[in-house]
Design a protein around this motif. Structure first.
Motif, PDB file in Angstrom:
ATOM      1  N   PHE A  10       2.945  19.294  -9.319  1.00 21.06           N
ATOM      2  CA  PHE A  10       3.912  18.929  -8.283  1.00 21.06           C
ATOM      3  C   PHE A  10       3.152  18.320  -7.113  1.00 21.06           C
ATOM      4  CE2 PHE A  10       6.794  22.722  -9.720  1.00 21.06           C
ATOM      5  CZ  PHE A  10       6.894  22.145 -10.975  1.00 21.06           C
ATOM      6  N   THR A  11       3.198  17.003  -7.024  1.00 23.65           N
ATOM      7  CA  THR A  11       2.568  16.292  -5.902  1.00 23.65           C
ATOM      8  C   THR A  11       3.672  15.489  -5.219  1.00 23.65           C
ATOM      9  OG1 THR A  11       2.052  14.380  -7.295  1.00 23.65           O
ATOM     10  CG2 THR A  11       0.351  16.116  -7.100  1.00 23.65           C
ATOM     11  N   TRP A  12       3.327  14.744  -4.178  1.00 22.89           N
ATOM     12  CA  TRP A  12       4.364  13.983  -3.488  1.00 22.89           C
ATOM     13  C   TRP A  12       3.910  12.532  -3.330  1.00 22.89           C
ATOM     14  CZ3 TRP A  12       8.069  17.782  -2.230  1.00 22.89           C
ATOM     15  CH2 TRP A  12       9.331  17.250  -1.928  1.00 22.89           C
ATOM     16  N   ASP A  13       4.892  11.651  -3.137  1.00 26.64           N
ATOM     17  CA  ASP A  13       4.542  10.247  -2.915  1.00 26.64           C
ATOM     18  C   ASP A  13       5.345   9.716  -1.740  1.00 26.64           C
ATOM     19  OD1 ASP A  13       6.982  10.237  -4.840  1.00 26.64           O
ATOM     20  OD2 ASP A  13       6.935   8.240  -3.952  1.00 26.64           O
ATOM     21  N   GLY A  14       4.856   8.641  -1.128  1.00 24.15           N
ATOM     22  CA  GLY A  14       5.608   8.008  -0.042  1.00 24.15           C
ATOM     23  C   GLY A  14       4.926   8.195   1.297  1.00 24.15           C
ATOM     24  N   ASN A  15       5.742   8.375   2.340  1.00 31.11           N
ATOM     25  CA  ASN A  15       5.154   8.503   3.697  1.00 31.11           C
ATOM     26  C   ASN A  15       5.319   9.898   4.288  1.00 31.11           C
ATOM     27  OD1 ASN A  15       7.767   8.714   4.865  1.00 31.11           O
ATOM     28  ND2 ASN A  15       7.915   6.509   5.119  1.00 31.11           N
ATOM     29  N   THR A  40       1.538   5.268   7.806  1.00 29.14           N
ATOM     30  CA  THR A  40       1.594   4.402   6.615  1.00 29.14           C
ATOM     31  C   THR A  40       1.798   2.948   7.026  1.00 29.14           C
ATOM     32  OG1 THR A  40       3.937   4.962   6.357  1.00 29.14           O
ATOM     33  CG2 THR A  40       2.369   6.148   4.955  1.00 29.14           C
ATOM     34  N   GLU A  41       2.517   2.754   8.145  1.00 26.24           N
ATOM     35  CA  GLU A  41       2.676   1.376   8.635  1.00 26.24           C
ATOM     36  C   GLU A  41       1.347   0.851   9.182  1.00 26.24           C
ATOM     37  OE1 GLU A  41       7.430   1.179   9.645  1.00 26.24           O
ATOM     38  OE2 GLU A  41       6.043   1.536  11.303  1.00 26.24           O
ATOM     39  N   ARG A  42       0.660   1.676   9.965  1.00 33.39           N
ATOM     40  CA  ARG A  42      -0.611   1.249  10.551  1.00 33.39           C
ATOM     41  C   ARG A  42      -1.629   0.902   9.456  1.00 33.39           C
ATOM     42  NH1 ARG A  42      -1.302  -0.894  14.047  1.00 33.39           N
ATOM     43  NH2 ARG A  42      -1.652   0.185  15.983  1.00 33.39           N
ATOM     44  N   LEU A  43      -1.626   1.699   8.355  1.00 30.96           N
ATOM     45  CA  LEU A  43      -2.603   1.460   7.282  1.00 30.96           C
ATOM     46  C   LEU A  43      -2.085   0.436   6.265  1.00 30.96           C
ATOM     47  CD1 LEU A  43      -3.823   5.136   6.701  1.00 30.96           C
ATOM     48  CD2 LEU A  43      -4.961   3.329   7.999  1.00 30.96           C
ATOM     49  N   ASP A  44      -0.898  -0.104   6.522  1.00 28.25           N
ATOM     50  CA  ASP A  44      -0.304  -1.150   5.690  1.00 28.25           C
ATOM     51  C   ASP A  44      -0.099  -0.711   4.230  1.00 28.25           C
ATOM     52  OD1 ASP A  44       0.827  -3.589   5.358  1.00 28.25           O
ATOM     53  OD2 ASP A  44      -1.038  -4.633   4.884  1.00 28.25           O
ATOM     54  N   VAL A  45       0.322   0.547   4.043  1.00 26.52           N
ATOM     55  CA  VAL A  45       0.616   1.011   2.689  1.00 26.52           C
ATOM     56  C   VAL A  45       2.102   1.338   2.530  1.00 26.52           C
ATOM     57  CG1 VAL A  45      -1.717   1.920   2.272  1.00 26.52           C
ATOM     58  CG2 VAL A  45       0.032   3.422   3.270  1.00 26.52           C
ATOM     59  N   GLU A  46       2.862   1.172   3.624  1.00 26.64           N
ATOM     60  CA  GLU A  46       4.269   1.577   3.600  1.00 26.64           C
ATOM     61  C   GLU A  46       5.064   0.771   2.564  1.00 26.64           C
ATOM     62  OE1 GLU A  46       5.824   4.075   4.770  1.00 26.64           O
ATOM     63  OE2 GLU A  46       7.876   3.419   4.384  1.00 26.64           O
ATOM     64  N   SER A  47       4.827  -0.540   2.515  1.00 23.70           N
ATOM     65  CA  SER A  47       5.657  -1.379   1.638  1.00 23.70           C
ATOM     66  C   SER A  47       5.223  -1.282   0.171  1.00 23.70           C
ATOM     67  CB  SER A  47       5.591  -2.832   2.106  1.00 23.70           C
ATOM     68  OG  SER A  47       4.240  -3.221   2.118  1.00 23.70           O
ATOM     69  N   SER A  48       4.105  -0.628  -0.087  1.00 23.38           N
ATOM     70  CA  SER A  48       3.664  -0.511  -1.490  1.00 23.38           C
ATOM     71  C   SER A  48       3.625   0.943  -1.938  1.00 23.38           C
ATOM     72  CB  SER A  48       2.297  -1.181  -1.662  1.00 23.38           C
ATOM     73  OG  SER A  48       1.379  -0.652  -0.723  1.00 23.38           O
ATOM     74  N   GLY A  49       4.498   1.770  -1.363  1.00 21.71           N
ATOM     75  CA  GLY A  49       4.696   3.118  -1.901  1.00 21.71           C
ATOM     76  C   GLY A  49       3.991   4.240  -1.168  1.00 21.71           C
ATOM     77  N   GLY A  50       3.285   3.924  -0.082  1.00 23.92           N
ATOM     78  CA  GLY A  50       2.632   5.003   0.681  1.00 23.92           C
ATOM     79  C   GLY A  50       1.434   5.573  -0.072  1.00 23.92           C
ATOM     80  N   GLN A  67      -3.580  -1.475  -7.123  1.00 22.08           N
ATOM     81  CA  GLN A  67      -2.705  -0.769  -8.057  1.00 22.08           C
ATOM     82  C   GLN A  67      -1.803  -1.700  -8.866  1.00 22.08           C
ATOM     83  OE1 GLN A  67      -0.518   1.797  -5.335  1.00 22.08           O
ATOM     84  NE2 GLN A  67       1.098   0.308  -5.074  1.00 22.08           N
ATOM     85  N   THR A  68      -1.551  -1.314 -10.134  1.00 23.81           N
ATOM     86  CA  THR A  68      -0.569  -2.006 -10.955  1.00 23.81           C
ATOM     87  C   THR A  68       0.772  -1.283 -10.758  1.00 23.81           C
ATOM     88  OG1 THR A  68      -0.911  -0.518 -12.811  1.00 23.81           O
ATOM     89  CG2 THR A  68      -2.351  -2.478 -12.705  1.00 23.81           C
ATOM     90  N   ALA A  69       1.811  -1.821 -11.417  1.00 25.66           N
ATOM     91  CA  ALA A  69       3.136  -1.187 -11.284  1.00 25.66           C
ATOM     92  C   ALA A  69       3.129   0.236 -11.841  1.00 25.66           C
ATOM     93  CB  ALA A  69       4.183  -2.038 -11.998  1.00 25.66           C
ATOM     94  N   GLU A  70       2.205   0.525 -12.767  1.00 30.37           N
ATOM     95  CA  GLU A  70       2.135   1.887 -13.339  1.00 30.37           C
ATOM     96  C   GLU A  70       1.273   2.819 -12.497  1.00 30.37           C
ATOM     97  OE1 GLU A  70       1.431  -0.749 -15.861  1.00 30.37           O
ATOM     98  OE2 GLU A  70       3.617  -0.674 -15.810  1.00 30.37           O
ATOM     99  N   GLN A  71       0.727   2.287 -11.411  1.00 30.29           N
ATOM    100  CA  GLN A  71      -0.202   3.113 -10.624  1.00 30.29           C
ATOM    101  C   GLN A  71       0.274   3.309  -9.181  1.00 30.29           C
ATOM    102  OE1 GLN A  71      -3.587   0.607 -11.225  1.00 30.29           O
ATOM    103  NE2 GLN A  71      -4.446   1.938 -12.798  1.00 30.29           N
ATOM    104  N   THR A  72       1.522   2.986  -8.916  1.00 30.43           N
ATOM    105  CA  THR A  72       2.024   3.217  -7.556  1.00 30.43           C
ATOM    106  C   THR A  72       2.032   4.733  -7.306  1.00 30.43           C
ATOM    107  OG1 THR A  72       4.285   3.458  -8.300  1.00 30.43           O
ATOM    108  CG2 THR A  72       3.573   1.218  -7.693  1.00 30.43           C
ATOM    109  N   PRO A  73       2.048   5.158  -6.047  1.00 29.48           N
ATOM    110  CA  PRO A  73       2.123   6.601  -5.780  1.00 29.48           C
ATOM    111  C   PRO A  73       3.297   7.264  -6.503  1.00 29.48           C
ATOM    112  CG  PRO A  73       1.517   5.430  -3.792  1.00 29.48           C
ATOM    113  CD  PRO A  73       1.831   4.376  -4.809  1.00 29.48           C
TER     114      PRO A  73
END
Ligand SMILES: Cc1ncc(COP(=O)(O)O)c(C=O)c1O
Length: 456
Positions: free
Chosen positions: A405-410, A417-427, A386-392
């Motif tokens: 109306f969707t949601w982003d994050g964890n 999200t920690e186990r899949l290593d996506v927590e620090s990049s927006g979930g 993902q680029t900065a314009e494509q974060t969740p």
């Protein structure tokens, strides 16, 4: 005799359903609002709004008083307990109301923890919402060991072999979700409950995410506790706990002395939210009416020769979910969930195949159609590399501007999200469908996502 494949399925009448939800007709920047945020909380039908305001207009009082509105309030509570008993298939005295699932779970974990100490173990899972993890982790203070059941990362299902290997004669409780609020996986809770019981442990089931999608039958599951939140299934912001009678009686709640010591009241602290409890009956009755209406629509279709039969993607609830002698409302709820399940699966298949066609989008969770029975229509996705314009968050914001109306994050499924290593990049970006969503909304969302991903 008709088989599961040839039985007519209850059909959903979408215009009849959507007309009952005032919020669904809103617009955002000239776009029709598409509520794809069901996992965060669903919309409510008019009858829930009416039940809440009628209570406040006519019956606003505390309980157990010797006058009319207080007696009416007692009746409102009794009605709601009976409604939730039909919803979960248990006794009304096994229904405990609270502000939300998290608070109720802390109440039970604290009570159970009173009798635990070093040498005792509790099993939690990597897939669960933190509300079914942190209340148990808190018991580490008492020397309790918390063990973790891991997941298969490739499809976000529980690793059952790992889970089974971590249950032993020191295990006092297994805490597991019925379905994941992040990736939609439905866990084989009945088998897990059996494993827990075989080791002499209690089973605590978080059904918050499952409740809008599937029929719950605590008697068939034989779970010790099960929690859900009515705001996730078309009702007000409240939590509901089922506890087996014997446990609600045996465990010692932290309570004020004047509160009566009978169940379920001994678990309900302070004054409850009576107006929302009035809304709970209305939300269960909404679902029951949906079941009745669906059966009627199906009969009309059959009579006119338009037979709507089961597909491979539909499995009827087993016969244990259809015992005789239950209330008519329970039977209507069974029909409602048959119709909901069948309809949602069609929508989900369309959404997943559309997402698979958008280059760069990755779906987390089960994507093999052969296993769709093991998932809810809750999709967690990310744009790969993902680029900065494509974060969740960026995707959710752009979609939000177009009325999706969707949601982003964890969404508090932090352990995942920690186990899949996506927590620090927006979930993840989460798209959550429920039965009031439409094919047209799914198609519009896919078109919008295609545009956003291509441009960014
Ligand atoms: C699966 C799951 N469990 C628990 C919770 C917490 O529920 P509550 O907000 O009622 O405390 C949520 C809320 O999103 C959830 O999705």
């Amino acid at each position: 005799m008709p088989t599961a494949e040839t039985l007519a399925l209850p059909t959903l009448d979408l215009s009849h359903i959507r007309a009952q939800f005032p919020s669904l007709s809103q617009t955002v920047n000239g776009h029709p609002a598409a509520f794809l945020d069901g996992p965060g909380g669903t919309q409510v039908p008019q009858r829930v709004i009416d039940a809440i305001s009628n209570y406040l207009a006519r019956n606003n009082a505390n309980t157990c008083g010797a006058y009319a509105t207080s007696r009416n309030t007692d009746a409102v509570l009794a009605d709601a307990r009976a409604a939730m008993a039909d919803f979960l298939n248990c006794g009304a005295d096994e229904i405990v109301f609270g502000p939300n699932m998290t608070t109720l779970t802390y109440a039970i974990s604290r009570a159970i923890g009173r009798d635990l100490g070093p040498g005792d173990e509790i099993l939690v899972t990597r897939l669960d919402h933190d509300a079914n993890v942190s209340p148990w982790l808190a018991l580490e203070e008492k020397g309790v060991t918390i063990r973790w059941a891991e997941i298969h990362e490739e499809n976000c299902t529980l690793d059952l072999a790992d889970l089974a290997s971590k249950i032993n004669d020191r295990t006092k409780l297994v805490a597991v979700g019925y379905a994941s609020n992040a990736v939609g996986t439905i866990n084989p809770v009945k088998a897990i409950i059996r494993l827990a019981h075989a080791a002499g442990a209690l089973a605590y089931i978080d059904a918050v995410h499952y409740a809008p999608h599937g029929l719950i039958d605590v008697a068939a599951l034989d779970c010790d506790f099960l929690v859900c939140s009515t705001y996730k299934f078309f009702g007000p912001h409240m939590g509901v706990l089922f506890g087996k009678r014997e446990h609600l009686q045996r465990l010692r709640p932290y309570k004020v002395r004047p509160l009566i010591d009978t169940i379920p009241n001994r678990w309900e602290w302070g004054t409850l939210n009576h107006e929302c409890i009035a809304g709970i009956t209305a939300c269960v009755d909404y679902l029951a009416d949906l079941g009745r209406h669906s059966l009627m629509t199906t009969e009309q279709e059959e009579n006119s020769g338009k037979k709507h039969v089961g597909t491979d993607a539909f499995v009827r609830p087993s016969s244990e979910a259809r015992p005789s002698g239950r209330s008519e409302r329970r039977a209507a709820l069974i029909s409602a969930y048959e119709a909901i399940h069948h309809y949602e699966h069609g929508l989900m298949q369309r959404l997943i195949s559309g997402l698979n066609e958008i280059r760069g989008i990755k779906i987390y969770g089960i994507t093999d159609p052969a296993r769709f029975q093991e998932r809810c229509p809750t999709l967690a996705v990310r744009v790969m590399n993902q680029t900065a314009e494509q974060t969740p968050l960026a995707l959710a914001t752009k979609l939000g501007e177009q009325g999706f109306f969707t949601w982003d994050g964890n969404y508090y499924a932090l352990n995942l999200t920690e186990r899949l290593d996506v927590e620090s990049s927006g979930g993840f970006l989460r798209i959550g469908l429920v039965h009031y969503n439409t094919v047209e909304e799914v198609d519009r969302l896919l078109a919008a996502l295609r545009g956003i991903v291509k441009q960014s």
